[in-house]
Enzyme design. Structure first.
Site, short mmCIF file in Angstrom:
data_model
loop_
_atom_site.label_atom_id
_atom_site.label_comp_id
_atom_site.label_asym_id
_atom_site.label_seq_id
_atom_site.Cartn_x
_atom_site.Cartn_y
_atom_site.Cartn_z
CD GLU A 228 0.17 -0.91 3.30
OE1 GLU A 228 0.76 -0.75 4.39
OE2 GLU A 228 -0.07 -2.02 2.84
CG ASP A 229 0.50 4.75 -2.46
OD1 ASP A 229 1.25 3.86 -2.91
OD2 ASP A 229 0.01 5.64 -3.17
CB THR A 230 3.30 6.76 2.62
OG1 THR A 230 4.53 6.17 2.19
CG2 THR A 230 3.50 7.44 3.96
CE LYS A 352 -0.23 6.22 -6.20
NZ LYS A 352 1.03 6.87 -5.78
#
Length: 385
Positions: A228-230, A352
């Site tokens: 996952e992203d930050t 994305k």
């Protein structure tokens, strides 16, 4: 042992001892297998008594067996910090010792006998087992102890452990992976206490710090089930992960069902026999927050229904093509230029790119005829398939 077998052994021993002085261990080692005996030392003593030879400084080992008590103390010290039931002994000898042993066996055409290193490690294992009440295990030991006779030192290293668990990350702005130690780039050095990291401000760092404290592990190699992203949250039952713990000092610590570690929670942590090999398929429930270049047209948004129970094709720069399943989809408008998308889909979809329409077909931007951007995404559930 019959006299018929022992007589030629005595005869050959006289010939060997006339040229090379040997200790009882090395003398007995030359014939123990031939006579089916377990103790090299006792056989050597019996041969020496028969031929009335004095025990002088050994040509091969230089009487190293008389100094084993020194190395046993070092072995006990090196192993004292480890929890173990079984062990294996290794040895590093001076090349000159090995050369003299090879020369002796070649000179007198002695075949099928144990080498000097095997004899030393076997004797060390026997005495160490007696002192520690632990079992010698060649196949799969908990602890491997290496005795270096060249430097008169000793090192111990334990077998790796494998664990599985899940983590929940309810807050944002925490990266999944930890930056490595700048001095060693993650290999492990004095600066980072061999951990490969000096900071613990990520999911990886917080989980690893628990392993360092609870298991006394030197390093933790984590296998992630997705990422996952930050800015992403990981909710529900959390994201599964596997970890290999290197050189753990504790092998059976009591682990609670729920572990609160700073800003994350670790759930269901348990030891496993091994980590699954190869790609691990998984399914995620994820909520995407999307903005659009132009105002949203509701009629176009309905076209997203085509994704449900369908596949998307992913084209990589290498030319490889893969397909992933979209199991279900829901959506809702938040503002004139933003909406959310709730999806259940196979792991491995670059979200994305899926929203922006980059090398994935079908995709969000193309379906709604509106250039879209994924602002953030959260995971509600991640399950191994």
């Amino acid at each position: 042992m019959t006299q018929d077998k022992f007589t030629p052994v005595v005869s050959l021993s006289k010939k060997i001892l006339s040229e090379h002085d040997l200790c009882d261990h090395c003398l007995g080692r030359l014939f123990a297998k031939r006579l089916g005996l377990a103790s090299n030392k006792l056989l050597g003593q019996k041969i020496r008594k028969k031929i009335k030879s004095k025990n002088k400084k050994c040509y091969v080992c230089k009487n190293v067996f008389d100094t084993l008590y020194f190395y046993l103390d070092k072995m006990k010290e090196a192993s004292s910090v480890y929890d173990f039931k079984t062990f294996l002994i290794g040895a590093k000898l001076k090349p000159s010792v090995l050369d003299r042993d090879d020369h002796l066996r070649s000179q007198f055409k002695l075949k099928g006998i144990d080498g000097i290193k095997t004899s030393i490690t076997r004797e060390l294992a026997k005495q160490f087992s007696r002192k520690t009440k632990r079992n010698h295990n060649v196949a799969d030991p908990d602890l491997t102890i290496t005795v270096d006779f060249k430097t008169e030192s000793c090192e111990a290293h334990s077998k790796s452990l494998y664990v599985a668990g899940r983590y929940v990350k309810p807050v944002r702005d925490i990266p999944q992976k930890q930056k490595p130690c700048q001095n060693c780039l993650g290999k492990g050095c004095v600066t980072c206490q061999r951990h490969g990291m000096t900071e613990f401000d990520s999911v990886e760092g917080m989980i690893s710090r628990y392993f360092f404290d609870k298991f006394g592990a030197t390093q933790a190699k984590i296998t992630w089930i997705g990422g996952e992203d930050t800015t992403s949250a990981v909710l529900g039952k959390g994201r599964p992960f596997f970890a290999k713990l290197l050189n753990p000092k504790k092998r059976r610590p009591k682990i609670p069902d729920k572990i609160q570690s700073d800003k994350i929670t670790i759930l269901g942590l348990k030891q496993i026999s091994k980590i699954p090999q190869g790609p691990i398929p998984f399914v995620s429930k994820v909520r995407l927050y999307i903005t659009t270049e132009n105002p949203i047209i509701p009629e176009n948004l309905v076209k997203l229904d085509e994704l449900s129970n369908n596949t998307v094709a992913i084209y990589e720069k290498s030319g490889k093509r893969s397909e992933k399943n979209i199991h279900s989809i829901k959506y809702g408008v938040e503002s004139q230029n933003s909406f959310y998308l709730f999806m259940k889909l196979d792991g491995g979809v670059p979200l994305k790119h899926f929203v922006a329409g980059e090398d994935i077909f079908p995709n969000v931007s193309d379906l709604i005829s509106n250039k879209s951007k994924l602002e953030r995404f959260d995971f509600d559930e991640v399950n191994i398939h």
